[in-house]
Design an enzyme around this catalytic site. Structure first.
Site: not given
Ligand code: IPM
Ligand code: MG
Length: 356
Positions: A142, A191, A223, A247, A251
Site C-alpha cells: 500500500y 506467503k 492461500d 485487507d 472482508d
Molecule cells: C479497507 C478498505 C481500504 C483498504 C480502501 C478503501 C483503501 O478496503 O479499509 O479495508 O484497502 O484498506
Molecule cells: Mg478492505
C-alpha cells in the site's frame, strides 16, 4: 470525562450511519456524565469536491488534535475516474499514515441472532466464529512506490512491497498481546514460500514467539488461510498479517459472520488517539435512502470508548444495546431474515438508543 471526537461523515451512506453513532454517543455522554465535542472533518470524495484534495493538511491536523476519530466511509463511482492522488481512498491512506496508525483490529464474531445469515453451513457455524484479524496498516505494498511506465507502446506497472524488521515487530507484538487477552492462540499469515517480505515476517515472528511462551503460535500461508476461514473458522483466535493480506482476509472474515455491515474496527498507533470505522464501504447504491446498517459504526464507537477513552462500562453498554435491538428481531436489509422486522437505519438507531 471531556473528549473531542473528530467526525468524518464521508461519502455515500457515511453521513447516515455516522449520525446514528453520534446519537448513541450523545446518549452515553448523558447517561455517564461525559462531554463529547465533535469536530467536523472533510475527507474523501466530499473533500475532493470542496477542497480539491482528499485530505487537506488542515483536516489531518484537526484529527491529530482530537482524542479520537470516528469515520463513516469514503469513496464512490463519482470519483472513480480520478488520478491516483485524487481518489477518496488516498485520503484514508494519508490519514492512517499521518496518524501513525499501524495496527488495525477487525473482529469477526458471529452474533447468535444472525447465524442464519451466515453463508456457511450450519454445521460449521455451530462450532462458533469469534476471532480477530490484526492487520498491519501503514506498510507493505500500500505504501511502497507505485509507478507505470511505457516502452514501445506497452505499459508496465510496478508496486513495491517492503517491510522492515521494526514494522513487523511492532505489529507482531500487538498480535501476541491481543492473543494474551483472549484465548492465547495466534496465527501469523504470510506467503513465505514466495515472498521475501514474508520470509522476514516469519523470522521476526518466530523470534517474538520465544517471548510469549504462553501463546500457542503457528504460521499459515495466506492461500491456505483463505481456505481455512471458510472451512473451519472456529480454529482461529487472533490472526496477525500484513496490510494487503489483512485487507482481503478481513472482508472474507466479515462475510461469514452474516453481514459486513455489523463489523467495526479500530486503528491505533503509539498513542491513545485512534481511528474507528466500520469495515464496509460507502455503498453508493443505497446512499441517501435510510437503508444502511448503522451497527458497524455504532460498534466502532463502542471500540472508541474501550480502547481510546478507557470507558469499558460504556463500551459494554453500547454492545448490550445492540444485542437487545437484535433480540427484538430488528434487522436492516443486509441481514434481514424470516420472522424478523425490516427497519431503516434511523429506526435501528432509535432502538439502540432506547436500550441505553
Ligand atoms: C479497507 C478498505 C481500504 C483498504 C480502501 C478503501 C483503501 O478496503 O479499509 O479495508 O484497502 O484498506
Ligand atoms: Mg478492505
Amino acid at each position: 470525562m471531556n473528549k473531542t471526537i473528530a467526525v468524518i461523515r464521508g461519502d455515500g451512506i457515511g453521513p447516515e450511519i455516522v449520525a446514528q453513532a453520534i446519537r448513541v454517543l450523545d446518549r452515553i455522554a448523558q447517561k455517564y456524565g461525559h462531554t463529547f465535542c465533535y469536530e467536523e472533518v472533510d475527507m474523501g470524495g466530499n473533500a475532493i469536491d470542496k477542497w480539491g484534495e482528499p485530505l487537506p493538511a488542515s483536516m489531518l491536523e484537526k484529527c491529530l488534535a482530537s482524542d479520537s476519530v470516528l469515520l463513516g466511509a469514503v469513496g464512490g463511482p463519482k470519483w472513480d475516474g480520478q488520478p491516483a492522488a485524487l481518489r477518496p481512498e488516498k485520503g484514508l491512506l494519508a490519514l492512517r499514515a499521518g496518524m501513525g496508525l499501524y495496527s488495525n483490529n477487525r473482529p469477526a464474531r458471529l452474533w447468535p441472532q444472525l447465524d442464519a445469515a451466515s453463508p456457511l453451513k450450519p454445521s460449521i457455524v455451530a462450532r462458533g466464529i469469534d476471532f480477530i484479524v490484526v492487520r498491519e496498516l501503514i506498510g507493505g505494498v500500500y505504501f511502497g512506490d507505485h509507478s507505470t511506465s511505457e516502452t514501445d507502446g506497452e505499459k508496465k506497472a510496478t508496486d513495491i512491497m517492503a517491510y522492515s524488521e521494526h514494522e513487523i515487530e511492532r505489529i507482531g507484538r500487538i498480535g501476541f498481546e491481543t492473543a494474551r487477552k483472549r484465548r492465547h492462540k495466534l496465527t501469523s499469515v504470510d506467503k513465505a514460500n514466495v515472498l521475501d517480505t514474508s520470509r522476514l515476517w516469519r523470522a521476526v515472528m518466530h523470534r517474538l514467539a520465544q517471548e510469549y511462551p504462553d501463546v500457542e503460535y503457528s504460521d499459515m500461508l495466506v492461500d491456505n488461510a483463505a481456505m481455512q476461514i471458510v472451512k473451519d473458522p472456529s480454529q482461529f483466535d487472533v490472526i496477525v498479517t500484513e496490510n494487503l493480506f489483512g485487507d482481503i482476509l478481513s472482508d472474507e472474515a466479515s462475510m461469514i459472520t452474516g453481514s459486513i455491515g455489523m463489523i467495526p474496527s479500530s486503528s491505533l498507533g503509539e498513542g491513545s488517539c485512534g481511528l474507528y470505522e466500520p469495515i464496509h464501504g460507502s455503498a453508493p447504491d443505497i446512499a441517501g435512502q435510510d437503508k444502511a446498517n448503522p451497527i458497524g459504526t455504532i460498534l466502532s464507537a463502542a471500540m472508541m470508548c474501550r480502547y481510546s477513552f478507557d470507558m469499558p462500562q460504556e463500551a459494554d453498554a453500547i454492545e448490550e444495546a445492540v444485542n437487545q435491538a437484535l433480540n427484538q428481531g430488528l434487522r436492516t436489509g443486509d441481514m434481514m431474515a424470516e420472522g424478523c422486522r425490516l427497519v431503516t437505519c434511523t429506526q435501528m438507531g432509535d432502538a439502540i438508543v432506547s436500550h441505553l
